[in-house]
Design a protein around this motif. Structure first.
Motif, PDB file in Angstrom:
ATOM      1  N   LEU A 144       0.907  -0.818  -0.151  1.00 60.26           N
ATOM      2  CA  LEU A 144      -0.580   0.430  -0.226  1.00 60.26           C
ATOM      3  C   LEU A 144       1.013   1.360   0.098  1.00 60.26           C
ATOM      4  CD1 LEU A 144      -2.604  -0.366   2.411  1.00 60.26           C
ATOM      5  CD2 LEU A 144      -3.128  -0.960  -0.183  1.00 60.26           C
ATOM      6  N   GLY A 145       1.658   1.557   0.760  1.00 59.23           N
ATOM      7  CA  GLY A 145       2.856   2.511   0.577  1.00 59.23           C
ATOM      8  C   GLY A 145       3.509   2.419  -1.114  1.00 59.23           C
ATOM      9  N   ALA A 170      -5.348   4.139  -1.680  1.00 59.54           N
ATOM     10  CA  ALA A 170      -4.558   3.437  -0.597  1.00 59.54           C
ATOM     11  C   ALA A 170      -4.091   4.091   0.551  1.00 59.54           C
ATOM     12  CB  ALA A 170      -3.168   3.784  -1.696  1.00 59.54           C
ATOM     13  N   ASN A 171      -4.277   5.181   0.233  1.00 58.87           N
ATOM     14  CA  ASN A 171      -4.141   5.874   1.717  1.00 58.87           C
ATOM     15  C   ASN A 171      -5.162   5.578   2.621  1.00 58.87           C
ATOM     16  OD1 ASN A 171      -2.038   7.065   1.002  1.00 58.87           O
ATOM     17  ND2 ASN A 171      -2.760   9.595   0.499  1.00 58.87           N
ATOM     18  N   VAL A 172      -6.192   5.892   2.097  1.00 62.59           N
ATOM     19  CA  VAL A 172      -7.440   5.191   3.089  1.00 62.59           C
ATOM     20  C   VAL A 172      -7.377   3.295   4.076  1.00 62.59           C
ATOM     21  CG1 VAL A 172     -10.046   4.300   3.148  1.00 62.59           C
ATOM     22  CG2 VAL A 172      -9.371   6.586   1.849  1.00 62.59           C
ATOM     23  N   LEU A 173      -6.537   2.690   2.715  1.00 62.19           N
ATOM     24  CA  LEU A 173      -6.498   1.929   3.061  1.00 62.19           C
ATOM     25  C   LEU A 173      -5.891   1.501   4.195  1.00 62.19           C
ATOM     26  CD1 LEU A 173      -7.062  -0.876  -0.526  1.00 62.19           C
ATOM     27  CD2 LEU A 173      -8.717  -0.690   1.802  1.00 62.19           C
ATOM     28  N   ILE A 180      -1.017   3.853  13.843  1.00 60.50           N
ATOM     29  CA  ILE A 180      -0.319   5.279  13.297  1.00 60.50           C
ATOM     30  C   ILE A 180      -0.198   5.328  11.610  1.00 60.50           C
ATOM     31  CG2 ILE A 180       0.765   4.860  15.443  1.00 60.50           C
ATOM     32  CD1 ILE A 180       3.209   4.154  14.186  1.00 60.50           C
ATOM     33  N   GLY A 181      -0.727   4.566  10.776  1.00 60.41           N
ATOM     34  CA  GLY A 181      -0.820   5.126   9.325  1.00 60.41           C
ATOM     35  C   GLY A 181      -0.630   6.235   8.649  1.00 60.41           C
ATOM     36  N   PHE A 182      -1.806   7.294  10.277  1.00 54.67           N
ATOM     37  CA  PHE A 182      -2.784   8.404   9.679  1.00 54.67           C
ATOM     38  C   PHE A 182      -1.274   9.255  10.105  1.00 54.67           C
ATOM     39  CE2 PHE A 182      -2.692   8.808  14.435  1.00 54.67           C
ATOM     40  CZ  PHE A 182      -1.954   9.460  14.690  1.00 54.67           C
ATOM     41  N   LEU A 345       8.448  -1.405   8.211  1.00 52.55           N
ATOM     42  CA  LEU A 345       7.242  -1.566   6.589  1.00 52.55           C
ATOM     43  C   LEU A 345       6.370  -0.537   5.765  1.00 52.55           C
ATOM     44  CD1 LEU A 345       7.678  -5.752   7.196  1.00 52.55           C
ATOM     45  CD2 LEU A 345       9.691  -4.503   5.511  1.00 52.55           C
ATOM     46  N   LEU A 346       6.255  -0.572   6.368  1.00 53.40           N
ATOM     47  CA  LEU A 346       5.973   0.678   5.433  1.00 53.40           C
ATOM     48  C   LEU A 346       6.347   1.391   3.891  1.00 53.40           C
ATOM     49  CD1 LEU A 346       2.623   2.210   4.439  1.00 53.40           C
ATOM     50  CD2 LEU A 346       3.246   3.606   6.716  1.00 53.40           C
TER      51      LEU A 346
END
Length: 576
Positions: A144-145, A170-173, A180-182, A345-346
């Motif tokens: 996704l990143g 992709a960003n929503v996922l 902490i993806g936000f 890994l993101l």
């Protein structure tokens, strides 16, 4: 380094070949003899709840990660079953999809030739291979990143609805996968909008609309994220993470994990080895360390070369990724987060892309070609060896199950795995298990109900947090007698156990490390007590008490160590 211009179909054939090689590497040894390890069992157990609302409710109450991976895994199990191989294939798919995705990103930021180069490096990278086999969200996050940045650059080049839609999706996922993806999404969007503002790019309004759409789609989940985030980052643990103390040596280990087959920081950072190497002077270990560091430094040189020459990429890719890693580092520094390699890994594939681009554009093409050939050979030698990262076992419980088959266990027997009952439920679904999970107590659920199973003193329960646990819990640890609440709970099950049937306690020795005498020795030595993780002492006390309670009413049959990380205690109710 440049790759000679090829016909379009040759690039496609080369990419297919790289994907096939990457698939073979990732599939090699994917079905682990030991079974699933603790985190994978957690993924499996959470995804077993009723789809979708049972999964959503359970994850939001009990897990720090986002819900998307568990929903995906729940659907996967419906269609493809629950075998270990099937579960691992759910991550394998994204590990494979990452290869063409990063090829397209490499093509977008530079050329088709570079796209093939970074696809090849991604196909062979040991860290990405390792997590392509694990039943956790990290393989999905890496994909996704890359997908997010791929369509970011496509939208910059061709600002049509499809590119903006996939970029936003992709960003929503990411937001629904990683709590902490936000931080990652916010940093990426903030840098992007500032870049567009100062370059007077006509796509500014469209990207602003896309960012607003992402925020609106995130709102239904935002309240839960804020609640969990504030709780887990404040006092949600019995102590700061015992398995991560991110030091200078930890940084070296993380870089080593990124770029070499020697993965030392998969579960926790143990910097003792590097300390020993530095203190031991010039010897074989030190020379090997220098060889490993030469690989790391060469790739970091590529990163520096890239960000110094490619200002646009330095701003749009490196800056948000570096800031994201900085956020994780600071959170770890304050004891609110565990920065181990998997939590990078993101952004890691994006960092790898920049490293490789710097080398790809380096003037000394022959030198770079020799280095890359040597590195790929290093990777290949690892993959064909017995210690290949693709074949690593993960510390699952299947060897214990193999040992227990000799006891013909069934519905009248009880098997107790205090670290997580899901370990045994998956492998021996017919046996009884008990709701004793010391991990829930360690992670201090908000009501602290789990802690009440083990500690009778309500004042200690109410006051305990990560900052004072070494002081308050010592009273509990030094008690020779098990708590009344735990003894009453276990004795109810023992009373209902039929004559001649078994109660089996399985100790996970890398968690509950100390038997009764060992724990007593630590408690009597103030310095040892101060330097020993509360997690290990607390979990050891619980397992020791369970063994002590069982020994009062049941016959002790056998103690068996299995695979160095499991110890099995067999009790049987007397026949008379």
């Amino acid at each position: 380094m440049k790759i000679k211009t090829l016909k379009p179909n040759v690039y496609f054939i080369a990419l297919i070949f790289i994907v096939i090689i990457g698939s073979l590497i990732r599939f090699s040894g994917i079905d682990k003899a030991d079974g699933l390890w603790y985190d994978e069992i957690l993924s499996y157990s959470l995804s077993k709840n009723a789809f979708p609302f049972g999964i959503i409710d359970t994850v939001m109450k009990n897990e720090f990660q986002g819900v998307l991976h568990y929903l995906y895994l729940g659907v996967w199990m419906i269609f493809f079953g629950e075998s270990d191989l099937s579960l691992r294939l759910s991550s394998f798919i994204f590990g494979i999809m990452l290869i063409p995705a990063i090829y397209l990103l490499g093509k977008e930021v530079h050329s088709k030739g570079f796209g093939l180069f970074i696809a090849l490096m991604t196909a062979f990278n040991p860290l990405l291979v390792y997590y392509s086999q694990e039943v956790r969200p990290y393989s999905l996050l890496s994909f996704l990143g890359v997908l997010s940045f791929l369509f970011l650059f496509r939208a910059l080049r061709q600002p049509d609805r499809l590119n903006f839609f996939i970029y936003g999706l992709a960003n929503v996922l990411i937001l629904y996968t990683y709590t902490i993806g936000f931080v990652f999404v916010f940093l990426q969007v903030a840098v992007l909008l500032l870049y567009l503002k100062f370059t007077q790019n006509m796509a500014l309004k469209k990207f602003a609309v896309a960012a607003l759409s992402v925020l609106i789609l995130y709102l239904p989940y935002l309240a839960s994220v804020i609640s969990n985030f504030s709780y887990y980052f404040s006092s949600a643990f019995i102590e700061p993470f015992f398995y991560s103390d991110f030091t200078f040596y930890g940084l070296l280990i993380m870089l080593q994990d990124w770029f070499t087959p020697l993965l030392f920081g998969i579960y926790r950072y143990n910097d003792g080895l590097y300390k020993e190497i530095f203190l031991s002077g010039l010897n074989g270990q030190f020379v090997f360390f220098l060889l490993i560091m030469s690989v790391v430094l060469t790739l970091l040189f590529g990163l520096i070369a890239c960000i110094s020459k490619e200002k646009r990429l330095a701003l749009l890719i490196f800056l948000p990724c570096f800031a994201f890693l900085g956020f994780e580092f600071l959170a770890d520094l304050f004891g609110s987060f565990c920065l181990v390699t998997r939590h990078t890994l993101l952004v890691f594939p994006l960092i790898l892309l920049l490293c490789c681009l710097g080398l790809y554009k380096f003037a000394n093409r022959k030198g770079v070609a020799v280095f890359i050939s040597g590195l790929l050979l290093f990777y290949c030698l690892n993959f064909i060896g017995e210690d290949s990262v693709a074949r690593w076992e993960r510390g699952g419980i299947k060897p214990v199950v193999g040992f227990l088959t000799g006891y013909n266990l069934g519905k009248d027997d009880i098997v107790l795995v205090p670290s997580h009952s899901g370990f045994i439920k998956k492998c021996l679904p017919t046996v009884n298990t008990l709701d004793i999970n010391y991990m829930e107590a360690v992670f201090l659920d908000k009501s602290k109900l789990s802690l009440k199973k083990f500690i009778a003193n309500q004042e200690i329960i109410n006051k305990t947090n990560k900052n004072n646990s070494h002081i308050l819990l010592k009273t509990y640890l030094i008690q020779e007698k098990p708590s009344v609440s735990l003894e009453n709970y276990l004795n109810k099950s023992i009373t209902g156990l039929k004559k001649g049937r078994y109660l089996i306690i399985i100790r996970k020795t890398d968690y509950a490390s100390f038997e009764e005498n060992e724990l007593k020795e630590i408690l009597e030595n103030p310095q040892k007590y101060k330097n020993t993780a509360m997690f290990r002492m607390f979990t050891s006390k619980i397992v020791n008490d369970l063994i002590k309670i069982s020994g009062k009413s049941l016959d002790f049959i056998e103690k068996k160590e299995v695979k160095s990380i499991w110890t099995v205690y067999i009790f049987r109710k007397e026949l008379i």
